[in-house]
Write an enzyme that holds these catalytic residues in place. Structure first.
Site, PDB file in Angstrom:
ATOM      1  N   CYS A 142      12.611  25.978   6.770  1.00 37.65           N
ATOM      2  CA  CYS A 142      12.032  24.833   6.047  1.00 37.65           C
ATOM      3  C   CYS A 142      12.467  23.491   6.629  1.00 37.65           C
ATOM      4  CB  CYS A 142      12.403  24.898   4.568  1.00 37.65           C
ATOM      5  SG  CYS A 142      11.867  26.424   3.798  1.00 37.65           S
ATOM      6  N   HIS A 183      11.870  17.994   1.423  1.00 33.03           N
ATOM      7  CA  HIS A 183      11.257  19.324   1.467  1.00 33.03           C
ATOM      8  C   HIS A 183      10.926  19.724   0.029  1.00 33.03           C
ATOM      9  CE1 HIS A 183      10.396  23.445   1.956  1.00 33.03           C
ATOM     10  NE2 HIS A 183      11.557  23.868   1.486  1.00 33.03           N
ATOM     11  N   ASN A 210       5.948  25.849  -2.094  1.00 35.86           N
ATOM     12  CA  ASN A 210       6.856  25.641  -0.971  1.00 35.86           C
ATOM     13  C   ASN A 210       6.145  26.071   0.323  1.00 35.86           C
ATOM     14  OD1 ASN A 210       8.861  25.821   0.974  1.00 35.86           O
ATOM     15  ND2 ASN A 210      10.340  26.833  -0.356  1.00 35.86           N
TER      16      ASN A 210
HETATM   17  O1  UT7 Z   1      12.691  26.414   0.836  1.00 38.95           O
HETATM   18  C1  UT7 Z   1      13.957  26.904   1.113  1.00 38.95           C
HETATM   19  C2  UT7 Z   1      14.856  26.746   0.008  1.00 38.95           C
HETATM   20  N1  UT7 Z   1      14.436  27.500  -1.145  1.00 38.95           N
HETATM   21  C3  UT7 Z   1      14.750  27.043  -2.324  1.00 38.95           C
HETATM   22  O2  UT7 Z   1      15.273  25.967  -2.378  1.00 38.95           O
HETATM   23  C4  UT7 Z   1      14.520  27.890  -3.552  1.00 38.95           C
HETATM   24  C5  UT7 Z   1      15.751  27.842  -4.416  1.00 38.95           C
HETATM   25  N2  UT7 Z   1      15.718  28.644  -5.619  1.00 38.95           N
HETATM   26  C6  UT7 Z   1      14.872  28.410  -6.654  1.00 38.95           C
HETATM   27  O3  UT7 Z   1      14.013  27.554  -6.572  1.00 38.95           O
HETATM   28  C7  UT7 Z   1      15.071  29.173  -7.933  1.00 38.95           C
HETATM   29  O4  UT7 Z   1      16.281  29.887  -7.865  1.00 38.95           O
HETATM   30  C8  UT7 Z   1      13.926  30.169  -8.271  1.00 38.95           C
HETATM   31  C9  UT7 Z   1      12.692  29.395  -8.665  1.00 38.95           C
HETATM   32  C10 UT7 Z   1      13.640  31.044  -7.069  1.00 38.95           C
HETATM   33  C11 UT7 Z   1      14.320  31.050  -9.445  1.00 38.95           C
HETATM   34  O5  UT7 Z   1      14.673  30.258 -10.565  1.00 38.95           O
HETATM   35  P1  UT7 Z   1      16.019  30.571 -11.374  1.00 38.95           P
HETATM   36  O6  UT7 Z   1      16.067  29.619 -12.496  1.00 38.95           O
HETATM   37  O7  UT7 Z   1      17.158  30.528 -10.384  1.00 38.95           O
HETATM   38  O8  UT7 Z   1      15.749  32.008 -11.921  1.00 38.95           O
HETATM   39  P2  UT7 Z   1      16.603  33.350 -11.700  1.00 38.95           P
HETATM   40  O9  UT7 Z   1      16.425  33.838 -10.317  1.00 38.95           O
HETATM   41  O10 UT7 Z   1      17.972  33.137 -12.221  1.00 38.95           O
HETATM   42  O11 UT7 Z   1      15.841  34.325 -12.687  1.00 38.95           O
HETATM   43  C12 UT7 Z   1      15.875  34.147 -14.108  1.00 38.95           C
HETATM   44  C13 UT7 Z   1      15.090  35.266 -14.760  1.00 38.95           C
HETATM   45  C14 UT7 Z   1      15.472  36.656 -14.267  1.00 38.95           C
HETATM   46  O12 UT7 Z   1      15.383  37.539 -15.369  1.00 38.95           O
HETATM   47  P3  UT7 Z   1      16.709  38.002 -16.155  1.00 38.95           P
HETATM   48  O13 UT7 Z   1      17.576  38.663 -15.130  1.00 38.95           O
HETATM   49  O14 UT7 Z   1      17.305  36.736 -16.695  1.00 38.95           O
HETATM   50  O15 UT7 Z   1      16.175  38.920 -17.194  1.00 38.95           O
HETATM   51  C15 UT7 Z   1      14.399  36.994 -13.287  1.00 38.95           C
HETATM   52  O16 UT7 Z   1      14.180  38.382 -13.154  1.00 38.95           O
HETATM   53  O17 UT7 Z   1      13.694  35.104 -14.458  1.00 38.95           O
HETATM   54  C16 UT7 Z   1      13.183  36.349 -13.923  1.00 38.95           C
HETATM   55  N3  UT7 Z   1      12.123  36.029 -12.981  1.00 38.95           N
HETATM   56  C17 UT7 Z   1      10.839  35.819 -13.346  1.00 38.95           C
HETATM   57  N4  UT7 Z   1      10.240  35.862 -14.548  1.00 38.95           N
HETATM   58  C18 UT7 Z   1       8.919  35.583 -14.602  1.00 38.95           C
HETATM   59  C19 UT7 Z   1      12.224  35.849 -11.635  1.00 38.95           C
HETATM   60  N5  UT7 Z   1      11.012  35.537 -11.124  1.00 38.95           N
HETATM   61  C20 UT7 Z   1      10.148  35.509 -12.166  1.00 38.95           C
HETATM   62  C21 UT7 Z   1       8.770  35.245 -12.273  1.00 38.95           C
HETATM   63  N6  UT7 Z   1       8.201  35.284 -13.494  1.00 38.95           N
HETATM   64  N7  UT7 Z   1       7.997  34.928 -11.221  1.00 38.95           N
END
Ligand code: UT7
Length: 325
Positions: free
Chosen positions: A113, A252, A282
């Site tokens: 990225c 980004h 993204n």
């Molecule tokens: O471009 C390069 C750099 N990339 C980034 O900067 C991305 C950085 N990371 C992020 O933007 C975020 O971490 C995400 C958007 C990827 C995820 O958000 P989060 O608030 O960190 O969520 P999480 O991974 O902690 O997941 C929370 C919950 C989980 O369920 P449990 O374990 O709490 O029951 C996931 O399984 O949300 C669940 N989950 C979803 N639920 C509905 C994960 N993806 C989804 C989804 N829809 N698409």
């Protein structure tokens, strides 16, 4: 002193829009989850004739037209990408052929990225070494070709597109003031994408699951905020620019929450951060030049404005640059 200025910008987005509502039918997710956690409402997905190099070439044509520079005047093409339709030749060579930049040498940069930011930095160094040089810097990706459409933790995040700038020696104070780039390969496993399957049986990884993007979202999130904050602080201090003096930030576009957190930590007014992640998701190396082109065409940039760029991506790679518009 020679500074490398941005003379023109361009971008190209695939026609097809994929909305959160459509994703609700593909994986177990909701529009609300995606919007609240990421800020993304829709993204573009490339179709036939919209390969990475084609999107890149179209963005380049628009940037050249704005700059009033002919393709044959370009001496170097640098493309930030990790999703070109060919592993060889480079996307930059395909762009060269497509636009007829017959006098350019051409190469790709894979900094995930951060690819466009790293590309601008390379262009700046070449222009300083040879002030007659005109450079096309492009960020182009079709992440849809590397997305696991059954993995809800990644497939809702990414989109396709391309953006480009023409850089050349500026007059007076105009141009790139400075940059700071970083990498930490020890954290590669938190955000990575395997290559196409190996044809050498001895080199097939035991855990090979396909050439998909994989990410430990939460860890990447925390690191991205801290790293970009640090990169920005360093480049501002290096160039003696106060945060309040920054006119526009072109970051980004990965996640609206990362951008909000960054603004808060940097003490830069939220309205100074350009955001279009809701429209395109993204798009990796393409996200900054697409955002820059939109901001430019909306009249958000005035001559003399300090514009701040910051990126973070797989590698990890990250950094920041400041350009006087
Ligand atoms: O471009 C390069 C750099 N990339 C980034 O900067 C991305 C950085 N990371 C992020 O933007 C975020 O971490 C995400 C958007 C990827 C995820 O958000 P989060 O608030 O960190 O969520 P999480 O991974 O902690 O997941 C929370 C919950 C989980 O369920 P449990 O374990 O709490 O029951 C996931 O399984 O949300 C669940 N989950 C979803 N639920 C509905 C994960 N993806 C989804 C989804 N829809 N698409």
């Amino acid at each position: 002193m020679t500074r490398a200025a941005i003379l023109g910008t361009g971008s190209c987005l695939p026609r097809r829009v994929l909305t959160n509502a459509e994703l609700e039918k593909m994986v177990e997710t909701t529009d609300e989850w995606i919007t609240v956690r990421t800020g993304i409402r829709e993204r573009r997905i490339a179709g036939a004739g919209e390969e990475t190099s084609k999107l890149a070439a179209e963005a380049a044509r628009k940037a050249l037209a704005m700059a009033g520079v002919a393709a044959a005047e370009i001496g170097l093409i640098v493309v930030g990408t990790m999703t070109c339709e060919k592993a060889m030749p480079s996307c930059a060579c395909l762009v060269q052929k497509e636009i007829g930049a017959v006098n350019a040498f051409a190469m790709d940069i894979n900094a995930a990225c951060s690819g466009f930011l790293f590309g601008m930095d390379v262009a700046e160094k070449y222009i300083k070494a040879d002030p007659t040089l005109k450079v096309l810097v492009i960020g182009a990706e079709t992440l849809s070709t590397r997305t696991n459409w059954e993995d809800r933790t990644t497939c809702v995040l990414f989109g396709d597109g391309a953006g480009a700038v023409v850089m050349a020696a500026g007059d007076g104070e105009r141009g790139m003031l400075g940059s700071r780039l970083f990498a930490d390969g020890s954290l590669w496993h938190l955000l990575h994408m395997d290559a196409a399957p190996s044809l050498n049986p001895d080199l097939v990884a035991a855990d090979y699951q396909g050439p998909f993007i994989r990410m430990a979202g939460q860890e990447v999130f925390k690191y991205a905020v801290r790293a970009m904050q640090d990169g920005v602080a360093k480049v501002l201090a290096q160039e003696g620019v106060e945060p309040e003096a920054v006119r526009l930030v072109i970051p980004h576009q990965a996640n609206i929450r990362i951008l909000n957190s960054l603004t808060e930590r940097l003490g830069i007014a939220p309205e100074k951060i350009y955001i279009n992640v809701h429209k395109y998701g993204n798009t990796s190396a393409a996200s900054m030049p697409i955002a820059l082109d939109e901001a430019n065409r909306e009249g958000r940039l005035r001559p003399g404005d300090p514009v701040l760029f910051c990126a973070f991506g797989g590698g990890f790679t990250w950094g920041a640059a400041i350009v006087r518009w």
